[in-house]
Scaffold this active site. Structure first.
Site, PDB file in Angstrom:
ATOM      1  CE1 TYR A 140       1.693 -24.707  49.397  1.00  0.00           C
ATOM      2  CE2 TYR A 140       2.481 -24.176  47.192  1.00  0.00           C
ATOM      3  CZ  TYR A 140       1.469 -24.181  48.145  1.00  0.00           C
ATOM      4  OH  TYR A 140       0.229 -23.693  47.829  1.00  0.00           O
ATOM      5  CG  HIS A 150      -8.089 -25.220  43.733  1.00  0.00           C
ATOM      6  ND1 HIS A 150      -8.088 -26.172  44.726  1.00  0.00           N
ATOM      7  CD2 HIS A 150      -7.202 -24.270  44.143  1.00  0.00           C
ATOM      8  CE1 HIS A 150      -7.238 -25.822  45.674  1.00  0.00           C
ATOM      9  NE2 HIS A 150      -6.687 -24.672  45.344  1.00  0.00           N
ATOM     10  CG  ASN A 154       0.103 -22.213  41.177  1.00  0.00           C
ATOM     11  OD1 ASN A 154       1.106 -22.195  41.877  1.00  0.00           O
ATOM     12  ND2 ASN A 154      -1.081 -21.911  41.657  1.00  0.00           N
ATOM     13  CE1 TYR A 178      -7.775  22.639  21.550  1.00  0.00           C
ATOM     14  CE2 TYR A 178      -8.062  21.579  23.690  1.00  0.00           C
ATOM     15  CZ  TYR A 178      -7.632  22.651  22.936  1.00  0.00           C
ATOM     16  OH  TYR A 178      -7.072  23.732  23.551  1.00  0.00           O
ATOM     17  NE  ARG A 202      -6.830  22.838  16.903  1.00  0.00           N
ATOM     18  CZ  ARG A 202      -6.745  23.729  17.893  1.00  0.00           C
ATOM     19  NH1 ARG A 202      -5.561  24.116  18.337  1.00  0.00           N
ATOM     20  NH2 ARG A 202      -7.839  24.230  18.454  1.00  0.00           N
ATOM     21  CG  PHE A 241       1.547 -17.773  41.847  1.00  0.00           C
ATOM     22  CD1 PHE A 241       1.171 -16.694  42.621  1.00  0.00           C
ATOM     23  CD2 PHE A 241       2.263 -18.795  42.453  1.00  0.00           C
ATOM     24  CE1 PHE A 241       1.489 -16.611  43.967  1.00  0.00           C
ATOM     25  CE2 PHE A 241       2.574 -18.728  43.817  1.00  0.00           C
ATOM     26  CZ  PHE A 241       2.189 -17.634  44.574  1.00  0.00           C
ATOM     27  CD  GLU A 294      -3.181 -18.388  48.238  1.00  0.00           C
ATOM     28  OE1 GLU A 294      -4.301 -18.089  47.776  1.00  0.00           O
ATOM     29  OE2 GLU A 294      -2.700 -19.533  48.177  1.00  0.00           O
TER      30      GLU A 294
END
Length: 495
Positions: A55, A85, A197, A279, A282, A328, A412
């Site tokens: 792959y 990409h 990646n 608050y 404090r 990844f 994915e």
């Protein structure tokens, strides 16, 4: 000039800060070089002996995993991968974060499980050392197949594509290569995938935000201590006894910090005070302390991540294995980036409440901290601005990490959305800085309205330093300038 050796020691948030602040050069250690060369040699040998699909090395990507690519086309496959990409859009990533992306990508590749060529990693080192910063965009990553789009833009200049910032000029990579007398790299099998990646977009944002958070948390205590004194509060909530019986580390640290800031104050030592404070004054140890403890945990996650291999597939020469897995996936970062948003937003939230109290016209202070209130509005609208920003932070704290959209035609099918968590976290950091800057203006104004009584020597020195930039507000003036100067004061100083 000191040179940092990549691949010898673990990176920490502190060591990253030192590298960046002192503008250190980096170089690959002998150990890292050996690992990189060994892994690349292993993959070349492997491919020379098999035609089996592996792959991302001799196949297509994502949904196209089953498409075999001929050996003669493997270089073109990696070149095409970077081009296809690089789908980033939106604003440019701030250049300091791009520089961190380079550092973290080099660190990840140095472990020798990514099968990149030594020349490729060395070119990234050259980018870092020469402040050559690729143009990367904020939008495009799902934070799961790695930060594909932004890392593709980071890697484009290696092959002579895309744009870079160099010597304060944005230019095409082709022009850079001419200036540096470089040739574009020809990527070998697996290299493009190793480059795009990984989680370095999310990681770089997280590291940058953590570095800013450290300074903001220190300022939060300093500004709160000033506000506590200016609002005529009691010292009791910061005494040790209450904190040792609920000993969260951040709470103990914050209480000690407040006492340290207030030591020697005439105001805090006054008699006849009210029995309790709101608050937002404090509970500073409990609220600031919880954020400190949260940031410490978040830092531990990021220090693990920036010392990890996060591309795919992972190559193991000694075991003769190439494993396609999921390092990844950005879920650890997505969750902690969302957490960091919340931890910092609470610092802004309680700060805005102290600003509200300071301008409320109570405890002997004039309304909106100005003389002749009515004719003058004083610091009235500074609280509006702080409230607006605090509210925006609440919206930005909607978690990105619980979202997911299926991609790559279903291959994915669960993504982290950590990149969105990263970019909104940076917005929260900037917002908290502005909220604290507004509280600093109001606290310093209120402090001077307490004259002739004085605060502690440490706070009085802080006031003197601050007044070099922002003057006491006698009558109405353009307050946007004061806020801008106060932000600059916080950015440029460590309390």
């Amino acid at each position: 000039m000191a040179v940092y050796q990549i691949g010898v020691n673990r990176l920490t948030i502190a060591s990253v800060q030192e590298i960046i602040n002192t503008k250190q050069q980096i170089q690959l250690s002998a150990e890292a070089t050996e690992r990189i060369v060994k892994c690349r040699h292993y993959l070349d040998e492997k491919l020379s002996k098999t035609e089996e699909p592996i792959y991302g090395i001799n196949t297509g990507f994502g949904y196209l995993q089953n498409v075999k690519v001929a050996a003669s086309q493997l270089t073109q496959l990696q070149h095409n991968l970077l081009l296809s990409h690089a789908c980033g859009t939106g604003e440019e990533v701030p250049r300091p974060i791009v520089k961190l992306m380079l550092l973290l990508k080099i660190q990840s590749l140095s472990y020798g499980h990514s099968a990149v060529a030594l020349s490729t990693v060395q070119r990234l080192v050259d980018f870092f050392n020469h402040d050559i910063l690729p143009v990367v965009y904020t939008q495009g990553s799902l934070g799961a197949s790695g930060d594909l789009a932004p890392l593709a833009h980071l890697a484009l200049p290696l092959i002579g594509e895309g744009e870079v910032w160099y010597k304060e000029e944005k230019a095409p990579s082709e022009k850079l290569n001419q200036q540096m007398n470089w040739q574009p790299l020809t990527l070998q099998s697996k290299e493009g995938l190793a480059l795009i990646n990984g989680t370095q977009f999310m990681s770089a944002y997280g590291v940058y935000c953590l570095l800013q958070a450290e300074n903001l948390l220190a300022w939060a205590d300093a500004v709160a201590a000033t506000a506590i004194d200016a609002f005529d509060c009691r010292i009791d909530p910061f005494l040790d006894l209450s904190h040792v019986i609920r000993p969260h580390k951040g709470q103990l640290t914050t209480a000690n910090n407040i006492k340290h800031w207030l030591k020697g104050s005439e105001l805090i030592a006054q008699q006849g005070k009210q029995t309790q404070d709101p608050y937002s004054f404090r509970c500073v140890p409990q609220v600031h302390g919880a954020s400190k403890d949260s940031v410490a945990y978040i830092q531990s996650v990021f220090e693990t991540e920036i010392n990890s291999v996060t591309d795919n597939p992972n190559v193991f020469p000694d075991e003769d294995l190439i494993i396609s897995a999921g390092n990844f996936h950005g879920q650890p970062l997505a969750l902690t980036l969302d957490f960091l948003c919340m931890a910092l937003a609470e610092i802004g939230s309680i700060s805005e409440r102290r600003t509200f109290q300071l301008i409320s016209g109570t405890r002997g202070l004039p309304p909106f901290l100005v003389k002749e209130a009515g004719l003058n509005s004083g610091l009235m609208i500074t609280q509006y601005t702080a409230a607006s920003i605090a509210s925006e932070n609440k919206q930005l704290c909607t978690p990105a990490s619980v979202d997911s959209i299926v991609s790559s035609n279903g291959q994915e099918d669960h993504v982290s959305m950590g990149a969105n968590a990263a970019t909104k976290c940076l917005r929260v950091v900037g917002n908290v800085e502005r909220i604290l800057a507004i509280e600093l203006i109001t606290a310093m104004q209120a402090l001077e309205l307490r004259r002739p009584l004085k605060s502690s020597p440490k706070i009085e020195q802080l006031l003197a330093d601050f007044r070099a930039l922002v003057k006491f507000n006698e009558t109405d003036r353009l307050l946007a300038n004061d806020i801008s100067q106060s932000v600059s004061f916080i950015k440029g100083n460590r309390p």
